[in-house]
Design an enzyme around this catalytic site. Structure first.
Site, mmCIF file in Angstrom:
data_model
loop_
_atom_site.group_PDB
_atom_site.id
_atom_site.type_symbol
_atom_site.label_atom_id
_atom_site.label_comp_id
_atom_site.label_asym_id
_atom_site.label_seq_id
_atom_site.Cartn_x
_atom_site.Cartn_y
_atom_site.Cartn_z
ATOM 1 N N ASP A 1 18.065 1.594 -9.845
ATOM 2 C CA ASP A 1 17.790 3.026 -9.966
ATOM 3 C C ASP A 1 18.818 3.847 -9.188
ATOM 4 O OD1 ASP A 1 15.641 2.945 -11.705
ATOM 5 O OD2 ASP A 1 14.154 2.795 -10.109
ATOM 6 N N GLU B 1 16.124 5.301 -3.824
ATOM 7 C CA GLU B 1 16.548 4.997 -5.185
ATOM 8 C C GLU B 1 17.337 6.119 -5.858
ATOM 9 O OE1 GLU B 1 13.386 2.431 -7.266
ATOM 10 O OE2 GLU B 1 12.176 3.783 -6.024
ATOM 11 N N HIS C 1 5.808 -1.918 -11.636
ATOM 12 C CA HIS C 1 6.306 -2.306 -12.954
ATOM 13 C C HIS C 1 5.526 -3.495 -13.506
ATOM 14 C CE1 HIS C 1 9.621 0.479 -12.887
ATOM 15 N NE2 HIS C 1 10.065 -0.004 -11.740
#
Length: 281
Positions: free
Chosen positions: A191, A165, A60
């Site tokens: 997530d 996740e 990210h």
């Protein structure tokens, strides 16, 4: 086969994995995720603060491998363990990040045993995987180490960490942990909550139940000298959730706490600015 002399050379040259050693000592291991600041100062700053590892986030962020390798070197020289969260499970990310000095690779969205096997393939040298042998490795202080020994010692020190996740990953957790070479799990709590249909509800009982289910699977896999630990992410700002997850885990395997640097820097700067702006009586 590596001789005892070659193994001694390799083990003397390698940086210790202090993060792994902390876990095996039965203690909490902590890491800070480097996204806001990703330069040569990060390792020493994190060490001064008392963290055990620095995680470079390449999933990210726009951080590239050259920048990441500088953070890895900073962490190693500060006595911390450099970890990397790669954006995808390919050799171009996993093997090159490890060649750049990481001592652990974290791969997001691992849902099946087949995906876990692919990660081990790129992260571990033979006989566990098929990672290509590289000379002048940063984890060996850039020293020349006999390849027959460096591969075995690097495998011992390098952590393969699968991110859990989704509900699919939880359902397949025993199969994922059956893959030889998988060392740890890291739960992406945000997530996971989204997959469970409780987006943003990080204190929901489903989170605690699912973490315990993951810990129970890690306990089942922790046999014959193997110990699988569970880390938690996305919970900065929720200390009450973290504390409960750690203290209510009957297996004592939820032992890795990770935080992102953005909220830490933001809060520190906000506090500083507020204090300075209020100096006048």
């Amino acid at each position: 086969m590596a001789s005892n002399e070659d193994l001694a050379i390799a083990r003397d040259a390698i940086f210790p994995n202090t993060f792994k050693n902390t876990l095996h000592a039965g203690k909490i291991a902590t890491s800070v995720m480097a996204r806001a600041v990703t330069n040569h100062t990060v390792g020493q700053i994190a060490a001064n603060a008392g963290f055990h590892a620095v995680m470079v986030d390449m999933e990210h962020s726009v951080v590239g491998l050259e920048t990441a390798s500088g953070v890895f070197a900073s962490a190693l020289n500060a006595g911390l363990t450099p970890l990397v969260r790669v954006p995808a499970a390919g050799a171009e990310w996993i093997s090159r990040s490890l060649d750049g000095g990481a001592l652990g690779v974290i791969v997001p969205h691992v849902n099946t045993a087949a995906e876990a096997r692919a990660i081990v393939k790129y992260a571990k040298f033979s006989p566990l995987g098929e990672r290509s042998i590289s000379g002048g490795m940063p984890i060996f202080h850039l020293k020349s180490v006999p390849n027959v020994a460096s591969s075995l010692v690097a495998n011992e020190a390098t952590l393969v960490i699968c991110m859990i996740e989704t509900q699919e990953a939880v359902d397949n957790i025993d199969e994922i942990l059956s893959v030889e070479g998988v060392d740890m799990l890291h739960v992406g709590t945000n997530d996971l909550a989204d997959s469970l249909g409780i987006t943003g509800e990080l204190g929901n009982e489903k989170i605690f139940e699912t973490y315990q289910r993951i810990s129970d699977a890690a306990a089942r896999a922790s046999v014959n000298g193997r110990k699988v630990y569970v880390g938690m992410g996305g919970l900065q700002g929720r200390p009450e959730v973290i504390r409960r997850l750690v203290n209510e885990d009957k297996n004592k395997l939820v032992r890795w706490i990770s935080t992102a640097d953005f909220p830490l820097y933001s809060q520190a700067l906000e506090d500083c600015a507020t204090n300075m702006n209020n100096m006048l009586d």
